[in-house]
Scaffold this motif. Structure first.
Motif, PDB file in Angstrom:
ATOM      1  N   ASP A  67       0.814  -1.227   0.000  1.00 39.95           N
ATOM      2  CA  ASP A  67       0.000   0.000   0.000  1.00 39.95           C
ATOM      3  C   ASP A  67       0.844   1.273   0.000  1.00 39.95           C
ATOM      4  O   ASP A  67       0.514   2.258   0.683  1.00 39.95           O
ATOM      5  CB  ASP A  67      -0.966   0.019   1.197  1.00 39.95           C
ATOM      6  N   ASP A  68       1.918   1.263  -0.759  1.00 40.00           N
ATOM      7  CA  ASP A  68       2.732   2.468  -0.890  1.00 40.00           C
ATOM      8  C   ASP A  68       3.490   2.383  -2.210  1.00 40.00           C
ATOM      9  O   ASP A  68       3.691   1.298  -2.755  1.00 40.00           O
ATOM     10  CB  ASP A  68       3.713   2.609   0.279  1.00 40.00           C
ATOM     11  N   SER A  69       3.906   3.536  -2.715  1.00 37.95           N
ATOM     12  CA  SER A  69       4.618   3.567  -3.986  1.00 37.95           C
ATOM     13  C   SER A  69       5.483   4.813  -4.054  1.00 37.95           C
ATOM     14  O   SER A  69       5.295   5.772  -3.292  1.00 37.95           O
ATOM     15  CB  SER A  69       3.619   3.588  -5.157  1.00 37.95           C
ATOM     16  N   GLN A  70       6.414   4.799  -4.988  1.00 36.74           N
ATOM     17  CA  GLN A  70       7.234   5.989  -5.197  1.00 36.74           C
ATOM     18  C   GLN A  70       6.378   7.155  -5.701  1.00 36.74           C
ATOM     19  O   GLN A  70       6.661   8.310  -5.382  1.00 36.74           O
ATOM     20  CB  GLN A  70       8.359   5.682  -6.177  1.00 36.74           C
ATOM     21  N   TYR A  71       5.337   6.869  -6.458  1.00 37.62           N
ATOM     22  CA  TYR A  71       4.423   7.927  -6.893  1.00 37.62           C
ATOM     23  C   TYR A  71       3.801   8.600  -5.668  1.00 37.62           C
ATOM     24  O   TYR A  71       3.778   9.836  -5.577  1.00 37.62           O
ATOM     25  CB  TYR A  71       3.333   7.337  -7.786  1.00 37.62           C
ATOM     26  N   PHE A  72       3.300   7.825  -4.738  1.00 38.50           N
ATOM     27  CA  PHE A  72       2.688   8.386  -3.520  1.00 38.50           C
ATOM     28  C   PHE A  72       3.692   9.225  -2.745  1.00 38.50           C
ATOM     29  O   PHE A  72       3.369  10.323  -2.276  1.00 38.50           O
ATOM     30  CB  PHE A  72       2.178   7.238  -2.646  1.00 38.50           C
ATOM     31  N   GLN A  73       4.911   8.752  -2.629  1.00 40.19           N
ATOM     32  CA  GLN A  73       5.918   9.482  -1.862  1.00 40.19           C
ATOM     33  C   GLN A  73       6.315  10.796  -2.534  1.00 40.19           C
ATOM     34  O   GLN A  73       6.810  11.710  -1.873  1.00 40.19           O
ATOM     35  CB  GLN A  73       7.152   8.597  -1.653  1.00 40.19           C
ATOM     36  N   SER A  74       6.061  10.924  -3.832  1.00 44.52           N
ATOM     37  CA  SER A  74       6.378  12.164  -4.540  1.00 44.52           C
ATOM     38  C   SER A  74       5.449  13.313  -4.151  1.00 44.52           C
ATOM     39  O   SER A  74       5.755  14.475  -4.417  1.00 44.52           O
ATOM     40  CB  SER A  74       6.279  11.943  -6.056  1.00 44.52           C
ATOM     41  N   PHE A  75       4.315  12.999  -3.502  1.00 43.29           N
ATOM     42  CA  PHE A  75       3.311  14.018  -3.192  1.00 43.29           C
ATOM     43  C   PHE A  75       2.915  14.088  -1.719  1.00 43.29           C
ATOM     44  O   PHE A  75       2.065  14.912  -1.367  1.00 43.29           O
ATOM     45  CB  PHE A  75       2.031  13.753  -4.001  1.00 43.29           C
ATOM     46  N   ASN A  76       3.479  13.273  -0.865  1.00 41.66           N
ATOM     47  CA  ASN A  76       2.889  13.146   0.466  1.00 41.66           C
ATOM     48  C   ASN A  76       3.874  13.173   1.627  1.00 41.66           C
ATOM     49  O   ASN A  76       3.545  12.730   2.725  1.00 41.66           O
ATOM     50  CB  ASN A  76       2.057  11.856   0.526  1.00 41.66           C
ATOM     51  N   ALA A 348      16.954  13.248   0.332  1.00 43.43           N
ATOM     52  CA  ALA A 348      16.898  11.891   0.876  1.00 43.43           C
ATOM     53  C   ALA A 348      15.634  11.753   1.714  1.00 43.43           C
ATOM     54  O   ALA A 348      15.352  12.580   2.579  1.00 43.43           O
ATOM     55  CB  ALA A 348      18.131  11.608   1.720  1.00 43.43           C
ATOM     56  N   LEU A 349      14.869  10.695   1.447  1.00 42.30           N
ATOM     57  CA  LEU A 349      13.585  10.492   2.129  1.00 42.30           C
ATOM     58  C   LEU A 349      13.513   9.039   2.589  1.00 42.30           C
ATOM     59  O   LEU A 349      12.780   8.228   2.026  1.00 42.30           O
ATOM     60  CB  LEU A 349      12.438  10.819   1.171  1.00 42.30           C
ATOM     61  N   PRO A 350      14.304   8.663   3.588  1.00 41.66           N
ATOM     62  CA  PRO A 350      14.361   7.250   3.999  1.00 41.66           C
ATOM     63  C   PRO A 350      12.977   6.673   4.280  1.00 41.66           C
ATOM     64  O   PRO A 350      12.147   7.296   4.948  1.00 41.66           O
ATOM     65  CB  PRO A 350      15.208   7.298   5.273  1.00 41.66           C
ATOM     66  N   HIS A 351      12.749   5.478   3.744  1.00 37.85           N
ATOM     67  CA  HIS A 351      11.446   4.822   3.829  1.00 37.85           C
ATOM     68  C   HIS A 351      11.677   3.414   4.383  1.00 37.85           C
ATOM     69  O   HIS A 351      12.705   2.798   4.083  1.00 37.85           O
ATOM     70  CB  HIS A 351      10.830   4.762   2.432  1.00 37.85           C
ATOM     71  N   PRO A 352      10.763   2.897   5.189  1.00 42.34           N
ATOM     72  CA  PRO A 352      10.973   1.544   5.745  1.00 42.34           C
ATOM     73  C   PRO A 352      11.260   0.488   4.683  1.00 42.34           C
ATOM     74  O   PRO A 352      12.044  -0.431   4.925  1.00 42.34           O
ATOM     75  CB  PRO A 352       9.650   1.262   6.461  1.00 42.34           C
ATOM     76  N   ARG A 354      12.529   1.241   1.689  1.00 37.75           N
ATOM     77  CA  ARG A 354      13.601   1.719   0.799  1.00 37.75           C
ATOM     78  C   ARG A 354      14.398   2.788   1.533  1.00 37.75           C
ATOM     79  O   ARG A 354      14.158   3.987   1.383  1.00 37.75           O
ATOM     80  CB  ARG A 354      12.967   2.280  -0.476  1.00 37.75           C
ATOM     81  N   PRO A 355      15.364   2.372   2.361  1.00 37.71           N
ATOM     82  CA  PRO A 355      16.124   3.352   3.153  1.00 37.71           C
ATOM     83  C   PRO A 355      16.844   4.406   2.318  1.00 37.71           C
ATOM     84  O   PRO A 355      17.122   5.494   2.815  1.00 37.71           O
ATOM     85  CB  PRO A 355      17.120   2.477   3.915  1.00 37.71           C
ATOM     86  N   ASP A 356      17.132   4.081   1.049  1.00 39.72           N
ATOM     87  CA  ASP A 356      17.855   5.028   0.195  1.00 39.72           C
ATOM     88  C   ASP A 356      16.916   5.819  -0.717  1.00 39.72           C
ATOM     89  O   ASP A 356      17.362   6.416  -1.699  1.00 39.72           O
ATOM     90  CB  ASP A 356      18.889   4.297  -0.648  1.00 39.72           C
ATOM     91  N   LEU A 357      15.627   5.865  -0.399  1.00 41.93           N
ATOM     92  CA  LEU A 357      14.662   6.555  -1.248  1.00 41.93           C
ATOM     93  C   LEU A 357      15.027   8.030  -1.400  1.00 41.93           C
ATOM     94  O   LEU A 357      15.400   8.698  -0.431  1.00 41.93           O
ATOM     95  CB  LEU A 357      13.254   6.432  -0.664  1.00 41.93           C
ATOM     96  N   LYS A 358      14.905   8.524  -2.625  1.00 43.23           N
ATOM     97  CA  LYS A 358      15.213   9.923  -2.931  1.00 43.23           C
ATOM     98  C   LYS A 358      14.062  10.526  -3.725  1.00 43.23           C
ATOM     99  O   LYS A 358      13.443   9.850  -4.538  1.00 43.23           O
ATOM    100  CB  LYS A 358      16.514  10.034  -3.735  1.00 43.23           C
ATOM    101  N   VAL A 359      13.805  11.824  -3.488  1.00 39.01           N
ATOM    102  CA  VAL A 359      12.810  12.580  -4.251  1.00 39.01           C
ATOM    103  C   VAL A 359      13.416  13.935  -4.602  1.00 39.01           C
ATOM    104  O   VAL A 359      14.490  14.291  -4.108  1.00 39.01           O
ATOM    105  CB  VAL A 359      11.499  12.780  -3.466  1.00 39.01           C
ATOM    106  N   VAL A 360      12.719  14.686  -5.442  1.00 34.09           N
ATOM    107  CA  VAL A 360      13.153  16.048  -5.740  1.00 34.09           C
ATOM    108  C   VAL A 360      12.816  16.943  -4.550  1.00 34.09           C
ATOM    109  O   VAL A 360      11.709  16.893  -4.011  1.00 34.09           O
ATOM    110  CB  VAL A 360      12.476  16.571  -7.021  1.00 34.09           C
ATOM    111  N   ALA A 361      13.760  17.750  -4.120  1.00 36.97           N
ATOM    112  CA  ALA A 361      13.578  18.613  -2.957  1.00 36.97           C
ATOM    113  C   ALA A 361      12.624  19.753  -3.257  1.00 36.97           C
ATOM    114  O   ALA A 361      12.399  20.124  -4.412  1.00 36.97           O
ATOM    115  CB  ALA A 361      14.930  19.171  -2.512  1.00 36.97           C
TER     116      ALA A 361
END
Length: 406
Positions: A67-76, A348-352, A354-361
């Motif tokens: 129930d999570d995705s990189q798309y969701f993390q780009s906006f939330n 850097a947006l560490p995620h359970p 994906r600890p190395d998750l990255k997004v645009v600042a």
């Protein structure tokens, strides 16, 4: 100090309940959350046969666990998640208790739904007269299209964006990104802040409406003004060129393209000097803006062989800082750009999952520093805490869960 150990953020103390999904609404509140607002993202509870919560959790592949995705993390990022189904018993009372401590309630639902769900000012003013209700819909909450679903691509098509985009004689093209969603989100965020400022001064809240269609039409700006006053129906220009300024377009190079913008006479003269064609500004065909526009094809015939004589990197080295210029990059090259990375463009947006998750600042800097961020919340991760803050006991929260309201 705030959650990231930085000085207090400017929107600290602003509390928003947001019934949001997908792109436009979450994009609006993410900017506010980045700046310190407490955004409680209200999502549907899990129901049999339906993916739980914001559909963005299940969009675009690139899953992050369940129930999570990189798309969701780009906006939330920087938000909290509460599950609440306003159609179930007890949910409206929970909404009202939450509203008492909120400054604003935002939704990006279909235009006919806020009144049905009790999310407008008429329904919530009895709970808190100063509550600000922001409605971000496809076509507004009134009129024959209020119940229509709408998306960015449809707004681009109907507002003329597609007809203005692409090469002449080719099919109309949409922008590669959901620009109307993003513009609408920023407009809604502006409306929310204005509404809260007014409510804090007067004690009276209001409804504020923003629609994708209205934002798309408003964004036509000067193009619309030309048509409304003189009937000018702007044609597409080759190479993404400016409608009236030449040269202001893409040029071919030995290995790609660069975009050159000679918006001022001085830039035109400098460009010609650097390019090794210093006589062109004195040629009557190319002397002034109108001259160059009338003789654009002849000018391109002269300049294209010159521009193909060097690589994009060589032209950037020669022109940068003296003539407005940019390389035409693919997505990967844009994101891997040393300038972008050196400017702190990647967060850097560490995620359970994906600890190395990255997004645009965030593009906003506070006292010169990029804004911090934490990963967007798991579905319903903050339900118990948010309800407890509203005065619910653990037993009452369990009862709401049993009713399917949470």
């Amino acid at each position: 100090m705030n959650r990231a150990g930085l000085p207090r953020l400017p929107l600290a103390g602003l509390r928003i309940l947001s019934f949001e999904q997908f792109g436009a609404g979450p994009f609006a509140t993410m900017h506010l959350a980045d700046l310190g607002a407490e955004v409680v993202k209200v999502e549907q509870p899990a129901t049999e046969g339906e993916p739980p919560g914001d559909i963005a959790r299940h969009t675009g592949g690139h899953a992050l666990g369940h129930d999570d995705s990189q798309y969701f993390q780009s906006f939330n990022r920087n938000k909290r998640s509460l599950t609440l189904d306003l159609r179930k018993p007890g949910a409206r009372e929970a909404l009202h208790r939450l509203v008492r401590d909120a400054d604003a309630v935002l939704n990006n639902l279909r235009g006919d739904l806020p009144v049905k769900l009790g999310l407008d000012h008429a329904a919530l003013a009895a709970v808190k007269p100063g509550i600000v209700c922001v409605h971000l819909s496809g076509y507004g909450r009134s009129g024959p299209r209020a119940a229509w679903p709408a998306y960015d691509y449809l707004a681009q098509a109907e507002a003329g964006f597609c007809a203005l985009t692409g090469e002449p004689e080719q099919l109309p093209a949409r922008a590669g990104l959901s620009v109307v969603d993003f513009l609408s989100g920023l407009t809604a965020a502006t409306a929310l802040l204005a509404g809260v400022m007014g409510a804090r001064a007067s004690g009276r809240g209001c409804d504020l409406d923003v629609s994708l269609y209205d934002v798309a039409m408003h964004s036509l700006t000067y193009v619309a003004t030309w048509y409304l006053n003189d009937g000018t129906d702007l044609p597409r220009r080759p190479r993404g060129g400016h409608p009236f300024v030449v040269p202001c377009e893409m040029f071919p190079t030995a290995d790609g393209h660069v975009f050159v913008m000679c918006i001022k006479p001085g830039f035109w003269r400098s460009f010609c000097d650097i390019a090794g064609v210093p006589g062109l500004p004195g040629d009557p065909r190319f002397k002034g803006f109108d001259d160059r526009l009338a003789n654009r094809t002849a000018l391109m015939d002269l300049l294209d062989p010159v521009m193909r004589g060097r690589t994009s990197a060589e032209w950037m080295a020669l022109l940068a800082g003296r003539v407005p210029v940019a390389p035409v990059l693919g997505l990967g090259a844009a994101l891997d750009s040393p300038y972008f990375r050196d400017q702190g463009g990647v967060l850097a947006l560490p995620h359970p999952a994906r600890p190395d998750l990255k997004v645009v600042a965030s593009p906003i800097r506070l006292d010169g520093a990029r804004l911090a961020g934490r990963a967007g919340p798991a579905h319903g991760a903050d339900s118990a805490a948010v309800l407890a803050e509203a005065g619910y006991t653990p037993a009452e929260i369990d009862h709401l869960r049993a009713l399917g309201a949470v």
